[in-house]
Design an enzyme around this catalytic site. Structure first.
Site, PDB file in Angstrom:
ATOM      1  N   ASP A 205       0.830  -1.212   0.000  1.00  0.00           N
ATOM      2  CA  ASP A 205       0.000   0.000   0.000  1.00  0.00           C
ATOM      3  C   ASP A 205       0.866   1.265   0.000  1.00  0.00           C
ATOM      4  O   ASP A 205       0.724   2.129   0.859  1.00  0.00           O
ATOM      5  CB  ASP A 205      -0.937  -0.016   1.202  1.00  0.00           C
ATOM      6  N   ASP A 232      -2.103  -2.212  -4.142  1.00  0.00           N
ATOM      7  CA  ASP A 232      -2.440  -0.817  -3.876  1.00  0.00           C
ATOM      8  C   ASP A 232      -1.191   0.039  -4.103  1.00  0.00           C
ATOM      9  O   ASP A 232      -0.509   0.444  -3.159  1.00  0.00           O
ATOM     10  CB  ASP A 232      -3.009  -0.636  -2.471  1.00  0.00           C
ATOM     11  N   TYR A 235      -2.728   4.385  -6.253  1.00  0.00           N
ATOM     12  CA  TYR A 235      -3.958   4.973  -5.737  1.00  0.00           C
ATOM     13  C   TYR A 235      -4.570   5.980  -6.715  1.00  0.00           C
ATOM     14  O   TYR A 235      -5.181   6.980  -6.321  1.00  0.00           O
ATOM     15  CB  TYR A 235      -3.729   5.619  -4.366  1.00  0.00           C
ATOM     16  N   HIS A 371      -2.952  -9.620  -1.307  1.00  0.00           N
ATOM     17  CA  HIS A 371      -3.109  -8.220  -0.900  1.00  0.00           C
ATOM     18  C   HIS A 371      -3.893  -8.133   0.406  1.00  0.00           C
ATOM     19  O   HIS A 371      -3.460  -7.511   1.370  1.00  0.00           O
ATOM     20  CB  HIS A 371      -3.811  -7.412  -1.993  1.00  0.00           C
ATOM     21  N   HIS A 381     -11.093  -3.229   7.625  1.00  0.00           N
ATOM     22  CA  HIS A 381     -11.104  -4.474   6.834  1.00  0.00           C
ATOM     23  C   HIS A 381     -11.181  -5.724   7.719  1.00  0.00           C
ATOM     24  O   HIS A 381     -10.739  -6.799   7.305  1.00  0.00           O
ATOM     25  CB  HIS A 381      -9.881  -4.549   5.919  1.00  0.00           C
ATOM     26  N   HIS A 408      -3.161  -4.147   2.505  1.00  0.00           N
ATOM     27  CA  HIS A 408      -4.569  -3.756   2.624  1.00  0.00           C
ATOM     28  C   HIS A 408      -4.877  -3.006   3.913  1.00  0.00           C
ATOM     29  O   HIS A 408      -5.482  -1.926   3.865  1.00  0.00           O
ATOM     30  CB  HIS A 408      -5.465  -4.989   2.499  1.00  0.00           C
ATOM     31  N   VAL A 409      -4.523  -3.548   5.051  1.00  0.00           N
ATOM     32  CA  VAL A 409      -4.712  -2.854   6.328  1.00  0.00           C
ATOM     33  C   VAL A 409      -3.491  -1.969   6.547  1.00  0.00           C
ATOM     34  O   VAL A 409      -2.354  -2.466   6.548  1.00  0.00           O
ATOM     35  CB  VAL A 409      -4.877  -3.847   7.489  1.00  0.00           C
ATOM     36  N   HIS A 410      -3.696  -0.680   6.770  1.00  0.00           N
ATOM     37  CA  HIS A 410      -2.593   0.280   6.793  1.00  0.00           C
ATOM     38  C   HIS A 410      -1.936   0.337   8.169  1.00  0.00           C
ATOM     39  O   HIS A 410      -1.964   1.360   8.866  1.00  0.00           O
ATOM     40  CB  HIS A 410      -3.086   1.657   6.364  1.00  0.00           C
TER      41      HIS A 410
END
Length: 551
Positions: A205, A232, A235, A371, A381, A408-410
């Site tokens: 990400d 990701d 963006y 991802h 998420h 995916h999870v930041h």
């Protein structure tokens, strides 16, 4: 659940490490690096560091020197290397100017040749390879919405490379005297139980912000031999076609159109930002949800498929949405979270065949990339890919996958070895590294905190609900038995920290892998955020047998 424990400096774990040069590191949890043999670990949550610059998740301006075009139109830019087979490499680049406006005219791909010249001595190019080229367009038949067409994207497959060898190359069109400057790359060692890249970078990400550049600069300091991007990327879909954007797309969306707009020039900007590394280090990508970019005629992932060459044909998948490759003694499987993952689908059949043909005596390490994570204790998420986990987890466990990296999870989160929400010493270690620095900022609240447990109906990834339909949930056992969320950090979550950063894999031998997570706010060469030896036990875990598994 098993008994979870903290590692202890008195329980010394020794492993020979004199095979790679490293800078001295201090582990934030003490002066001893733990191993998965010490697990399962008591869950740890690091409080949010007030020094983190959340404001640095603002976008780089379009005039920033890292993202502006630096060559004339017919010269190569956005140069990107990716692995093929052990004796081959993909070289990709872009020539010509992209266009954006009410009306655009695609460039002619045949107007510029796709050529790579290369050799093992600087300035002495003894080999030449030709490739293919294409353009892609993103058009919207709606008033007031701008259209885009790319520059010419080139992909050249160079073969017959020697292992562990430095190569010098130029790419471009020699017939137009439009070649790049001399660049170089080093091939990896051949697959084998004693052959490994020294440093493998892991980033999820990433985006195109000041935090993104901090992550990228830290990764450059680590000088990886291989780089994996967990989806990701640019963006571009957070922006409408006039370039206006926001972390909340709905606030920026200015047109009543039935298709979600995107701002494709951000792809060109992003590839320029990462070119200092991608032009000399092979980089492997997998799609994330922000690469969807729906267009007319139900086209999706158009930019992703056009811009990146991956070993899809070489690994038998036939699509860049999922594939596999070897990096020395590691076999990587890149699994698509946003393409059919049902057990009746093509991806599942391909993955089962691919895993069945892995020879653990040649590539002892088996690492999966997706991802979206299957295990995640953040509110963001939370259990979103439960359908995918239920479809595929048995397959990864049966064939002895050692580690699974996810984005995916930041935020950062490392799990204990887990299978179907229970500790299992033969299960994979799941690690989320979705904290590359994108505009959407960090995930901070945890699902186990009061008021932050989402409703089950709100956690399903509605964009891809058609892939599996509604899946029942394996509700948590333990302190919140029968509840959707735990009332404290779950036992399967070993370590979590909302910080920006990147990870580095260093394989010591066929049974020991050193995983290090570097936080952006830490001094790179003095402190690490998390560090653990991941230990394979093929003599204990029959799903990690040395010989080839043949069905």
């Amino acid at each position: 659940m098993g008994v979870f424990k903290l590692f202890s400096v008195s329980h010394l774990f020794l492993v020979p490490l004199v095979i790679h040069k490293r800078l001295p590191l201090v582990f934030s949890g003490g002066n001893r690096i733990p191993s998965t043999l010490d697990g399962p670990f008591v869950p740890v949550t690091i409080p949010l560091d007030p020094s983190i610059r959340l404001s640095a998740s603002q976008d780089l301006p379009q005039y920033d020197p890292r993202v502006v075009k630096r060559v004339a139109a017919i010269y190569p830019e956005q140069i990107f290397l990716s692995l093929s087979t052990p004796d081959a490499m993909w070289v990709s680049w872009v020539t010509g100017d992209s266009q954006i406006g009410p009306k655009v005219t695609p460039l002619d791909p045949s107007s510029v040749a796709s050529v790579v010249v290369y050799g093992t001595r600087s300035g002495n190019y003894t080999h030449m390879a030709y490739g293919k080229s294409e353009v892609y367009s993103q058009t919207y038949p709606f008033e007031g919405v701008l259209n885009y067409t790319s520059g010419i994207i080139h992909h050249v497959h160079i073969t017959g490379l020697e292992p562990d060898t430095q190569y010098y190359y130029k790419c471009g069109d020699p017939f137009l005297s439009a070649m790049s400057t001399e660049l170089q790359f080093k091939t990896l060692k051949l697959p084998g139980p004693s052959n490994y890249p020294q440093h493998i970078g892991i980033v999820g990400d990433l985006g195109l912000t000041y935090n993104s550049t901090s992550t990228f600069d830290h990764l450059l300091l680590n000088d990886p031999d291989l780089w994996l991007l967990l989806g990701d990327l640019s963006y571009a879909n957070l922006y409408i076609t006039n370039g206006t954007g926001a972390s909340d797309y709905g606030k920026a969306f200015g047109h009543s159109t039935p298709i979600h707009e995107t701002y494709q020039p951000r792809w060109d900007m992003w590839q320029r930002m990462v070119e200092p590394l991608t032009s000399r280090v092979p980089t492997m990508v997998i799609e994330g949800n922000h690469e969807l970019e729906q267009q007319i005629d139900n086209q999706t992932f158009v930019a992703y498929k056009a811009r990146f060459a991956v070993p899809s044909e070489e690994s038998g998948s036939g699509t860049s949405m999922y594939y596999s490759f070897d990096a020395g003694g590691i076999h990587f499987v890149m699994i698509g979270s946003y393409v059919n993952y049902n057990q009746s689908g093509d991806q599942y059949a391909w993955l089962e065949k691919d895993l069945a043909n892995v020879n653990r005596s040649v590539t002892p390490w088996l690492i999966a990339i997706t991802h979206a994570p299957w295990y995640n204790s953040y509110r963001a998420h939370y259990r979103e890919l439960e359908c995918m986990r239920q479809q595929m987890e048995d397959l990864l466990y049966h064939y002895g996958v050692d580690v699974s990296f996810n984005g995916h999870v930041h935020a950062y989160e490392r799990m204990n070895r887990i299978y179907n929400y229970n500790y299992d010493p033969c299960a994979p270690v799941y690690i989320t590294v979705g904290d590359g620095g994108n505009h959407e900022n960090l995930a901070i609240p945890h699902a186990d905190e009061p008021g932050h447990c989402p409703q089950p109906s709100a956690t399903v990834d509605s964009t891809f609900l058609h892939l599996s339909g509604y899946c029942g949930f394996n509700f948590t056992s333990g302190p919140a038995s029968g509840q959707f969320c735990w009332d404290r950090q779950p036992d399967w979550s070993a370590f979590r920290d909302s910080s920006f950063g990147h990870g580095i894999i260093e394989v010591v031998n066929s049974t020991h892998l050193l995983w290090t997570w570097h936080r952006n706010q830490d001094a790179y060469d003095q402190v690490v955020g998390d560090q653990v030896y991941i230990v394979r036990q093929p003599d204990v875990c029959t799903n990690k047998i040395v010989d080839t598994i043949q069905k």
